[in-house]
Design an enzyme around this catalytic site. Structure first.
Site, PDB file in Angstrom:
ATOM      1  N   LYS A  22       0.761  -1.281  -0.017  1.00 53.97           N
ATOM      2  CA  LYS A  22      -0.114  -0.027  -0.051  1.00 53.97           C
ATOM      3  C   LYS A  22       0.676   1.233   0.156  1.00 53.97           C
ATOM      4  O   LYS A  22       0.660   2.122  -0.829  1.00 53.97           O
ATOM      5  CB  LYS A  22      -0.907   0.063   1.201  1.00 53.97           C
ATOM      6  CG  LYS A  22      -1.539   1.406   1.740  1.00 53.97           C
ATOM      7  CD  LYS A  22      -2.543   1.275   2.642  1.00 53.97           C
ATOM      8  CE  LYS A  22      -1.968   1.665   4.194  1.00 53.97           C
ATOM      9  NZ  LYS A  22      -1.873   3.268   4.298  1.00 53.97           N
ATOM     10  N   ASN A  23       1.786   1.401   1.090  1.00 52.89           N
ATOM     11  CA  ASN A  23       2.675   2.519   1.059  1.00 52.89           C
ATOM     12  C   ASN A  23       3.335   2.935   0.066  1.00 52.89           C
ATOM     13  O   ASN A  23       3.981   4.084  -0.107  1.00 52.89           O
ATOM     14  CB  ASN A  23       3.167   2.675   2.378  1.00 52.89           C
ATOM     15  CG  ASN A  23       2.035   2.746   3.342  1.00 52.89           C
ATOM     16  OD1 ASN A  23       0.935   3.029   3.205  1.00 52.89           O
ATOM     17  ND2 ASN A  23       2.402   2.516   4.666  1.00 52.89           N
ATOM     18  N   CYS A 117      -5.445   7.737   8.782  1.00 48.31           N
ATOM     19  CA  CYS A 117      -5.683   7.213  10.241  1.00 48.31           C
ATOM     20  C   CYS A 117      -5.435   8.388  11.242  1.00 48.31           C
ATOM     21  O   CYS A 117      -4.557   9.014  11.009  1.00 48.31           O
ATOM     22  CB  CYS A 117      -4.831   6.115  10.720  1.00 48.31           C
ATOM     23  SG  CYS A 117      -5.195   4.629   9.487  1.00 48.31           S
ATOM     24  N   ARG A 122      -0.406  14.843  13.680  1.00 50.98           N
ATOM     25  CA  ARG A 122       0.244  14.218  12.319  1.00 50.98           C
ATOM     26  C   ARG A 122       0.826  15.560  11.548  1.00 50.98           C
ATOM     27  O   ARG A 122       0.254  15.856  10.363  1.00 50.98           O
ATOM     28  CB  ARG A 122      -0.464  13.214  11.371  1.00 50.98           C
ATOM     29  CG  ARG A 122      -0.693  12.086  12.448  1.00 50.98           C
ATOM     30  CD  ARG A 122      -1.322  11.118  11.256  1.00 50.98           C
ATOM     31  NE  ARG A 122      -0.493  10.375  10.531  1.00 50.98           N
ATOM     32  CZ  ARG A 122      -0.933   9.355   9.748  1.00 50.98           C
ATOM     33  NH1 ARG A 122      -2.140   9.017   9.621  1.00 50.98           N
ATOM     34  NH2 ARG A 122       0.023   8.736   8.931  1.00 50.98           N
ATOM     35  N   ASP A 305       3.393   0.213  12.376  1.00 47.31           N
ATOM     36  CA  ASP A 305       2.264  -0.473  11.496  1.00 47.31           C
ATOM     37  C   ASP A 305       1.841  -1.962  12.110  1.00 47.31           C
ATOM     38  O   ASP A 305       0.844  -2.430  11.378  1.00 47.31           O
ATOM     39  CB  ASP A 305       2.210  -0.305  10.005  1.00 47.31           C
ATOM     40  CG  ASP A 305       2.367   1.147   9.510  1.00 47.31           C
ATOM     41  OD1 ASP A 305       1.840   2.054  10.450  1.00 47.31           O
ATOM     42  OD2 ASP A 305       2.829   1.478   8.491  1.00 47.31           O
ATOM     43  N   ARG A 397      -9.215   0.086   3.454  1.00 42.18           N
ATOM     44  CA  ARG A 397      -8.258   1.214   3.097  1.00 42.18           C
ATOM     45  C   ARG A 397      -6.868   0.486   2.477  1.00 42.18           C
ATOM     46  O   ARG A 397      -6.416   0.996   1.679  1.00 42.18           O
ATOM     47  CB  ARG A 397      -8.113   2.164   4.007  1.00 42.18           C
ATOM     48  CG  ARG A 397      -9.414   3.247   4.020  1.00 42.18           C
ATOM     49  CD  ARG A 397      -8.820   4.359   4.682  1.00 42.18           C
ATOM     50  NE  ARG A 397      -7.643   4.721   4.594  1.00 42.18           N
ATOM     51  CZ  ARG A 397      -6.781   5.232   5.542  1.00 42.18           C
ATOM     52  NH1 ARG A 397      -7.021   5.337   6.751  1.00 42.18           N
ATOM     53  NH2 ARG A 397      -5.517   5.333   5.413  1.00 42.18           N
TER      54      ARG A 397
HETATM   55  N1  EPU Z   1       6.146  13.932  11.491  1.00 45.70           N
HETATM   56  C1  EPU Z   1       6.198  15.248  11.770  1.00 45.70           C
HETATM   57  N2  EPU Z   1       6.455  16.311  10.907  1.00 45.70           N
HETATM   58  C2  EPU Z   1       6.483  15.936   9.621  1.00 45.70           C
HETATM   59  C3  EPU Z   1       6.026  14.615   8.978  1.00 45.70           C
HETATM   60  C4  EPU Z   1       6.064  13.594  10.245  1.00 45.70           C
HETATM   61  O1  EPU Z   1       6.365  15.680  13.240  1.00 45.70           O
HETATM   62  O2  EPU Z   1       6.185  16.939   8.720  1.00 45.70           O
HETATM   63  C5  EPU Z   1       5.877  12.910  12.577  1.00 45.70           C
HETATM   64  C6  EPU Z   1       4.530  12.378  12.632  1.00 45.70           C
HETATM   65  O3  EPU Z   1       3.775  13.055  13.157  1.00 45.70           O
HETATM   66  C7  EPU Z   1       5.067  10.902  13.039  1.00 45.70           C
HETATM   67  C8  EPU Z   1       6.401  10.554  12.730  1.00 45.70           C
HETATM   68  O4  EPU Z   1       6.994  11.897  12.164  1.00 45.70           O
HETATM   69  O5  EPU Z   1       5.000  11.129  14.746  1.00 45.70           O
HETATM   70  C9  EPU Z   1       6.521   9.754  11.491  1.00 45.70           C
HETATM   71  O6  EPU Z   1       5.711  10.208  10.382  1.00 45.70           O
HETATM   72  P1  EPU Z   1       5.794   9.708   9.142  1.00 45.70           P
HETATM   73  O7  EPU Z   1       5.749  10.970   8.393  1.00 45.70           O
HETATM   74  O8  EPU Z   1       7.094   8.734   9.043  1.00 45.70           O
HETATM   75  O9  EPU Z   1       4.534   9.091   8.881  1.00 45.70           O
HETATM   76  P2  EPU Z   1       3.558   9.230   7.581  1.00 45.70           P
HETATM   77  O10 EPU Z   1       4.223   9.374   6.307  1.00 45.70           O
HETATM   78  O11 EPU Z   1       2.547  10.254   8.023  1.00 45.70           O
HETATM   79  C10 EPU Z   1       3.848   6.708   6.811  1.00 45.70           C
HETATM   80  C11 EPU Z   1       2.659   5.809   6.624  1.00 45.70           C
HETATM   81  C12 EPU Z   1       1.990   5.134   7.929  1.00 45.70           C
HETATM   82  C13 EPU Z   1       3.115   4.772   8.767  1.00 45.70           C
HETATM   83  C14 EPU Z   1       4.201   5.761   8.882  1.00 45.70           C
HETATM   84  C15 EPU Z   1       5.485   5.370   9.749  1.00 45.70           C
HETATM   85  C16 EPU Z   1       1.823   6.209   4.484  1.00 45.70           C
HETATM   86  C17 EPU Z   1       0.738   6.839   3.448  1.00 45.70           C
HETATM   87  N3  EPU Z   1       1.461   6.278   5.695  1.00 45.70           N
HETATM   88  O12 EPU Z   1       2.818   7.748   7.585  1.00 45.70           O
HETATM   89  O13 EPU Z   1       1.019   4.115   7.475  1.00 45.70           O
HETATM   90  O14 EPU Z   1       2.426   4.530   9.895  1.00 45.70           O
HETATM   91  O15 EPU Z   1       4.767   6.172   7.543  1.00 45.70           O
HETATM   92  O16 EPU Z   1       5.993   4.304   9.190  1.00 45.70           O
HETATM   93  O17 EPU Z   1       2.779   6.030   3.874  1.00 45.70           O
HETATM   94  C18 EPU Z   1      -0.606   2.611   7.975  1.00 45.70           C
HETATM   95  O18 EPU Z   1      -0.144   2.221   6.617  1.00 45.70           O
HETATM   96  O19 EPU Z   1      -1.293   1.974   8.790  1.00 45.70           O
HETATM   97  C19 EPU Z   1       0.138   3.963   8.277  1.00 45.70           C
HETATM   98  C20 EPU Z   1      -0.524   4.573   9.232  1.00 45.70           C
END
Ligand code: EPU
Length: 426
Positions: A22-23, A117, A122, A305, A397
Site C-alpha cells: 500500500k505505502n 488514520c 500528524r 504499523d 483502505r
Molecule cells: N512527523 C512530523 N512532521 C512531519 C512529518 C511527520 O512531526 O512533517 C512525525 C509524525 O507525526 C510521526 C512521525 O513523524 O510522529 C513519523 O511520521 P511519518 O512521516 O514517517 O509517517 P507518515 O508519512 O504520516 C507513513 C505511513 C504510515 C506509517 C508511517 C510510519 C503512508 C501513506 N503512511 O505515514 O502508514 O505508519 O509512515 O512508518 O505511507 C498505515 O499504513 O497504517 C500507516 C499509518
C-alpha cells in the site's frame, strides 16, 4: 457500517499470497504525473486508498485504465487541473504526494491538508520545510495547502525527525529540480527504495535510498515505464501474526524476507516458529507465547504499523509484556476494544502494559483505524465465539480481499454488507 463477523478458534492453514505494498503504491501512483509517457504498474493492491488515488488522477484529467485486478496503465499527459479535489485528498494521508508531483510538473499545487488514520497529531512541517528549501512558497488557508515555485533548485535538507512521508515528498519534488539535492536523516523504509527504483526506471538519478543519506541529481525529463510494486511487508506481518495467534501453519507467499526481518525476529523471540525461504515464509504457531518488550522505531526497527497486531497476540502470551509506541501520539485507541474481549491492558501515554491472559472471548467491537482493525481481526480469529467488527472501511483502505484470503486459510469470517435500504431502516 459493513461488518466482519468472525466465528473464531479455527487454526489457519494453507498459503496466502501477499499483495503489493500500500505505502509504495500510494507514492508511485502520484509519481506517474512526472512521466512524459504512460506508465504500467503491476502488483498494485486493490484497496480503497489506491482507488482514491486513481479517482484523483482521473478527476484531474489523467487517463487511467485498469488492465486487470492488479495492473494499471496511467497516462497523465493530459492532466489539466492542479487542484486536487478537496474531499478526496482529505480522506487519505498519501494525498500529500500530489503536492510535490503537481508542484514539480506545473510549478503550483493546491491540495487539502491530508487525512488518513487518526493516530494523534500528524504535522506536515517537514514536508513544507523541504518544499521551501527547494525554492517554493506556500500558504495554508481554508484547509488547503497552496504551493508555488518558479523553479525548484537542488539543496541540502536535514530532516529534524525521521519521516517517511516527507522523505518521499522531498524525492518527488527534487527529482526534476535543478542540480543536486542531498537528504540527510532520511527514512529507510522499503517503500522509499521502491519509489526511488520506480523513478530511476523513468530516468531519474537517485542514489542511496534505503540509507539515511539520499542524493538526487535533478533531470529534465522522466519517461513512461513499466514497474512492479514490492510486496506489502505489513500485510505479510499481519498474516504471520494471524497464523501464530491461531496456532496455525501458514505459508506467507510472494514476499521479500529481508523486509520482514524486524517482524520475524520479534516473533521468533516470543516463540513463533518461522522457516525462511527465498520468497516465502512458513509460520508454525505454538500453544502459547512468551512475554516481550518492544518499542516501535523507523525501519529497520519494529514498525509502528505492526504494533496493534503484535499487541493483540501478546494479550494471550505468558506474563507481562510492554509495548512502547514511539512514532505516533495516539496509536492505542484499539485497546478499549481488546478489553471488551477480555484483554488485560493498561496504557500510560505511549506505553501499554499487557498482562497475558489464557484466552480472549468474542465481542462486538469497532475498528478505529486500519491496523487497529487488523488487530481486532487477529483477536477475533484466535478466540472462541463470535466477534463482530464494525467500521471495516478502515481495514479495506489497506488490506486487499482480507476476508477472502482468511477464508482460504480456513477462517470462519464473513463480510456483512449493509445496503442503503438497510442503513435507512436502522
Ligand atoms: N512527523 C512530523 N512532521 C512531519 C512529518 C511527520 O512531526 O512533517 C512525525 C509524525 O507525526 C510521526 C512521525 O513523524 O510522529 C513519523 O511520521 P511519518 O512521516 O514517517 O509517517 P507518515 O508519512 O504520516 C507513513 C505511513 C504510515 C506509517 C508511517 C510510519 C503512508 C501513506 N503512511 O505515514 O502508514 O505508519 O509512515 O512508518 O505511507 C498505515 O499504513 O497504517 C500507516 C499509518
Amino acid at each position: 457500517m459493513d461488518k466482519f463477523i468472525i466465528n473464531g478458534g479455527k487454526r489457519l492453514t494453507g498459503t496466502v499470497n501477499i499483495s503489493g505494498a500500500k505505502n509504495a503504491a500510494v507514492a508511485i501512483i502520484p509519481a506517474t504525473i512526472l512521466a512524459d509517457g504512460p506508465c504500467i504498474l503491476y502488483n498494485v493492491p486493490e484497496i480503497n486508498d489506491v482507488s482514491i488515488d486513481l479517482r484523483i488522477l482521473t478527476e484531474m484529467g489523467a487517463e487511467v485504465k485498469i488492465i486487470n485486478k492488479n495492473t494499471i496503465r496511467i497516462d497523465a499527459a493530459h492532466i489539466r487541473d492542479m487542484v486536487v479535489p478537496y474531499e478526496m485528498a482529505r480522506s487519505m494521508r498519501a494525498s500529500y504526494y500530489f503536492l510535490s508531483t503537481m508542484l514539480n510538473r506545473f510549478g503550483r499545487a493546491r491540495v487539502s491538508m491530508p487525512g488518513g488514520c487518526d493516530l494523534g497529531d500528524r504535522p506536515i512541517d517537514q514536508h513544507l520545510k523541504c518544499f521551501k528549501a527547494l525554492g517554493a512558497d506556500y500558504t495554508i488557508e481554508h484547509g488547503i495547502v497552496d504551493i508555488k515555485a518558479d523553479k525548484l533548485i537542488g539543496t541540502q535538507i536535514y530532516f529534524d525527525r525521521v519521516t517517511v512521508g516527507a522523505t518521499i515528498n522531498a524525492i518527488l519534488a527534487a527529482c526534476k529540480a535543478e542540480g543536486l539535492t542531498i537528504l540527510e536523516n532520511a527514512a529507510k523504509e522499503p517503500h522509499i527504495v521502491d519509489l526511488a527504483n520506480f523513478l530511476n526506471s523513468m530516468g531519474a538519478d537517485i542514489m542511496g535510498a534505503g540509507t539515511d543519506v539520499i542524493k538526487i541529481r535533478g533531470v529534465n525529463k522522466l519517461h513512461g515505464t513499466e514497474y512492479t510494486v514490492i510486496p506489502d511487508q505489513i500485510e505479510a506481518g499481519t498474516y504471520m501474526i494471524a497464523a501464530a495467534a491461531t496456532k496455525g501453519n501458514v505459508i506467507i507467499n510472494n514476499i521479500i524476507p529481508k523486509h520482514l526481518e524486524p517482524i520475524t525476529s520479534k516473533l521468533r523471540k516470543i516463540g513463533v516458529v518461522i522457516e525462511e525461504h527465498d520468497d516465502y515464509l512458513r509460520v508454525i504457531g505454538q500453544e502459547r507465547y512468551e512475554k516481550t518488550t518492544v518499542k516501535t522505531m523507523p525501519h529497520p526497527g519494529f514498525p509502528t504499523d505492526m504494533q496493534p497486531q503484535l499487541t493483540a497476540l501478546l494479550t494471550m502470551a505468558k506474563g507481562t509484556s510492554i509495548v512502547t509506541e514511539s512514532m505516533f501520539d495516539n496509536r492505542f485507541r484499539y485497546v478499549d476494544e481488546l478489553r471488551r474481549m477480555g484483554a488485560d491492558i493498561s496504557v500510560d501515554g505511549k506505553v501499554a502494559i499487557i498482562e497475558g491472559v489464557e484466552h480472549l472471548t468474542g465481542a462486538p467491537v469497532k475498528a478505529s483505524d486500519l491496523r487497529a482493525g487488523a488487530a481486532l481481526i487477529i483477536a477475533g480469529l484466535s478466540t472462541e465465539g463470535i466477534t463482530e467488527i464494525e467500521d471495516i472501511y478502515h481495514i479495506e483502505r489497506g488490506y486487499e480481499d482480507m476476508e477472502i484470503k482468511l477464508q482460504n486459510l480456513g477462517a470462519d469470517i464473513v463480510k456483512r454488507v449493509f445496503t442503503d435500504g438497510m442503513r435507512k431502516a436502522l
